[in-house]
Every structure is written in C-alpha cells, then in structure tokens.
Write an enzyme that holds these catalytic residues in place. Sequence first.
Site, PDB file in Angstrom:
ATOM      1  N   LYS A   1     -33.979  15.582   8.314  1.00 17.32           N
ATOM      2  CA  LYS A   1     -35.053  16.529   8.102  1.00 17.32           C
ATOM      3  C   LYS A   1     -35.261  17.362   9.357  1.00 17.32           C
ATOM      4  O   LYS A   1     -35.820  18.451   9.334  1.00 17.32           O
ATOM      5  CB  LYS A   1     -36.364  15.783   7.792  1.00 17.32           C
ATOM      6  CG  LYS A   1     -36.271  14.869   6.603  1.00 17.32           C
ATOM      7  CD  LYS A   1     -37.547  14.007   6.516  1.00 17.32           C
ATOM      8  CE  LYS A   1     -37.373  12.978   5.434  1.00 17.32           C
ATOM      9  NZ  LYS A   1     -38.303  11.857   5.554  1.00 17.32           N
ATOM     10  N   GLY A   2     -34.815  16.823  10.487  1.00 12.36           N
ATOM     11  CA  GLY A   2     -35.129  17.416  11.785  1.00 12.36           C
ATOM     12  C   GLY A   2     -34.695  18.864  11.953  1.00 12.36           C
ATOM     13  O   GLY A   2     -35.334  19.633  12.648  1.00 12.36           O
TER      14      GLY A   2
ATOM     15  N   ASP B   1     -31.203  19.473  14.914  1.00 16.19           N
ATOM     16  CA  ASP B   1     -32.382  19.469  15.786  1.00 16.19           C
ATOM     17  C   ASP B   1     -32.020  19.102  17.219  1.00 16.19           C
ATOM     18  O   ASP B   1     -32.415  19.781  18.164  1.00 16.19           O
ATOM     19  CB  ASP B   1     -33.476  18.533  15.243  1.00 16.19           C
ATOM     20  CG  ASP B   1     -32.984  17.115  14.949  1.00 16.19           C
ATOM     21  OD1 ASP B   1     -31.771  16.834  15.103  1.00 16.19           O
ATOM     22  OD2 ASP B   1     -33.822  16.276  14.570  1.00 16.19           O
TER      23      ASP B   1
ATOM     24  N   ASP C   1     -28.028  13.875  20.837  1.00 20.60           N
ATOM     25  CA  ASP C   1     -28.412  12.837  21.795  1.00 20.60           C
ATOM     26  C   ASP C   1     -27.135  12.083  22.192  1.00 20.60           C
ATOM     27  O   ASP C   1     -26.384  12.567  23.037  1.00 20.60           O
ATOM     28  CB  ASP C   1     -29.464  11.964  21.093  1.00 20.60           C
ATOM     29  CG  ASP C   1     -30.124  10.954  22.000  1.00 20.60           C
ATOM     30  OD1 ASP C   1     -30.377  11.258  23.164  1.00 20.60           O
ATOM     31  OD2 ASP C   1     -30.412   9.837  21.514  1.00 20.60           O
TER      32      ASP C   1
ATOM     33  N   LYS D   1     -29.248  16.956  24.674  1.00 22.77           N
ATOM     34  CA  LYS D   1     -29.624  15.976  25.698  1.00 22.77           C
ATOM     35  C   LYS D   1     -28.328  15.361  26.251  1.00 22.77           C
ATOM     36  O   LYS D   1     -27.955  14.235  25.906  1.00 22.77           O
ATOM     37  CB  LYS D   1     -30.466  14.892  25.021  1.00 22.77           C
ATOM     38  CG  LYS D   1     -31.627  14.379  25.855  1.00 22.77           C
ATOM     39  CD  LYS D   1     -32.213  13.115  25.240  1.00 22.77           C
ATOM     40  CE  LYS D   1     -33.299  13.333  24.248  1.00 22.77           C
ATOM     41  NZ  LYS D   1     -33.809  12.050  23.686  1.00 22.77           N
TER      42      LYS D   1
ATOM     43  N   PHE E   1     -37.867  11.323  25.234  1.00 25.34           N
ATOM     44  CA  PHE E   1     -37.966  11.444  23.784  1.00 25.34           C
ATOM     45  C   PHE E   1     -38.832  12.657  23.456  1.00 25.34           C
ATOM     46  O   PHE E   1     -39.938  12.783  23.958  1.00 25.34           O
ATOM     47  CB  PHE E   1     -38.542  10.180  23.162  1.00 25.34           C
ATOM     48  CG  PHE E   1     -38.203  10.082  21.710  1.00 25.34           C
ATOM     49  CD1 PHE E   1     -36.934   9.702  21.304  1.00 25.34           C
ATOM     50  CD2 PHE E   1     -39.141  10.410  20.744  1.00 25.34           C
ATOM     51  CE1 PHE E   1     -36.594   9.650  19.959  1.00 25.34           C
ATOM     52  CE2 PHE E   1     -38.814  10.362  19.383  1.00 25.34           C
ATOM     53  CZ  PHE E   1     -37.544   9.974  18.996  1.00 25.34           C
TER      54      PHE E   1
ATOM     55  N   ASP F   1     -39.174  14.281  15.011  1.00 24.26           N
ATOM     56  CA  ASP F   1     -40.249  13.314  14.759  1.00 24.26           C
ATOM     57  C   ASP F   1     -40.223  12.132  15.710  1.00 24.26           C
ATOM     58  O   ASP F   1     -39.203  11.834  16.343  1.00 24.26           O
ATOM     59  CB  ASP F   1     -40.116  12.757  13.342  1.00 24.26           C
ATOM     60  CG  ASP F   1     -38.939  11.780  13.210  1.00 24.26           C
ATOM     61  OD1 ASP F   1     -37.795  12.181  13.542  1.00 24.26           O
ATOM     62  OD2 ASP F   1     -39.159  10.619  12.833  1.00 24.26           O
TER      63      ASP F   1
END
Length: 182
Positions: free
Chosen positions: A41-42, A100, A103, A131, A152, A159
């Site tokens: 969803k990000g 989104d 990482d 990141k 974070f 989220d």
Amino acid sequence: MNYKIVPLISEEEVNKRIGEIAQCISRDYAGQDLHVICVLKGGAFFMCELAKRIDPGINVTLDFMAASSYGSGTDSSGIVKIIKDLDESIEGRNVIIAEDIIDSGRTLKSLTELLWSRKPDSLEVCTLLDKPSRRVVDMNVKYACFTVPDQFVVGYGLDYDQKYRNLPYIGTVEFERKEDFK
Ligand code: IMP
Ligand code: MG
C-alpha cells in the site's frame, strides 16, 4: 513502547522533488508509452503524485500489485509473497515500479526478478525514499527522490503498524529506547 513522530521532509519539499523526478521521467520516455506499477500500500500516494506530474503527452497506464515481506516490527525477513498480482500483461511494455522505500532491497529484488520474467521491454524502479545504509542485496535504482538515514520513517504512504500513511509529510519515528528500532 513510547515514541513520537518528528517531521523530516515537508509536504512542499516532497511535492517539489516528485515534480523534478517526473520531469526526468518525461524526458527519458518522450515519444513512448509508459506503464507505472504501484507497489501497495505504501507506494499509493507516491504513484498518484508522480503520475499527475508526468508530461500529459506521454500515454501513462497504471497497474497495482501488493507484496508482503514477512517479518515483525520494523525489520523485513526477505521472504516475499505476492498478495495481489497485476491485472495486465507487461510483455513488450516500458515499465516503472513506483515504491515507497527501498530498505534492505529484498522486496524489490524479488519483484524485479519476477517482472523481468514477464518480458517487459524495459523495467526501472522509481522510489520515494532510499535507505542505502540498510541494503543487503544489490539494487539498481534509476529514480530516487530522497535518501534517508537509518531511521524508521512514516507518512506519505509509509506506515508504522498500518498507521500514519495519511500524513502529508515524511517523519521519523523516534523511539524512547534504541532497542525498539531494529
Ligand atoms: P525491503 O525489502 O527491506 O527493502 O523493505 C521494503 C519494504 O519495507 C518497504 O516497501 C516498506 O513497506 C517497508 N519499510 C522499510 N523501511 C521502512 C520505513 O522506514 N518505514 C516504513 N516502512 C518501511
Ligand atoms: Mg512497500
């Protein structure tokens, strides 16, 4: 667990930067069609804001997929499962994945391998946030709006425990105890 959300990148900065990246994409795909895939969803907020800013002379089509990487808390495990697959074939198309955040890179590595097997003409990644300090797999990212530190982050689609996606800016989750952020 006690934490607070501290603003990192303002709504104005995010929107301005998305506009710049959309201009790069408009130049790179001039005269071609472009199929943008949102990773739910990000990636939803980012994909909408990006797509709106791409040159209207380019035919932009959209599709959505959802993947989950099993894990708990703020860490991802690397086991990626497709929860919602694409509606349309991507064979022979110019595809950009809108994400989104990258990482560890495991989610995108696994998604790009899957999508390459479906024979697109081209496949690139466009991420709102990168990141790089947390990367465990090699990922070639053509378009990245912002590099963020090893913290974070939430907002603009991202989220923490399904919350804060609707924040119009990007903030960091600051935990009272360092051990709560892995
Ligand atoms: P990766 O597979 O480790 O690259 O993780 C990618 C996914 O983990 C992202 O698409 C996000 O959904 C989630 N994620 C990673 N870091 C963050 C963060 O700082 N905030 C919110 N979600 C994150
Ligand atoms: Mg994601």
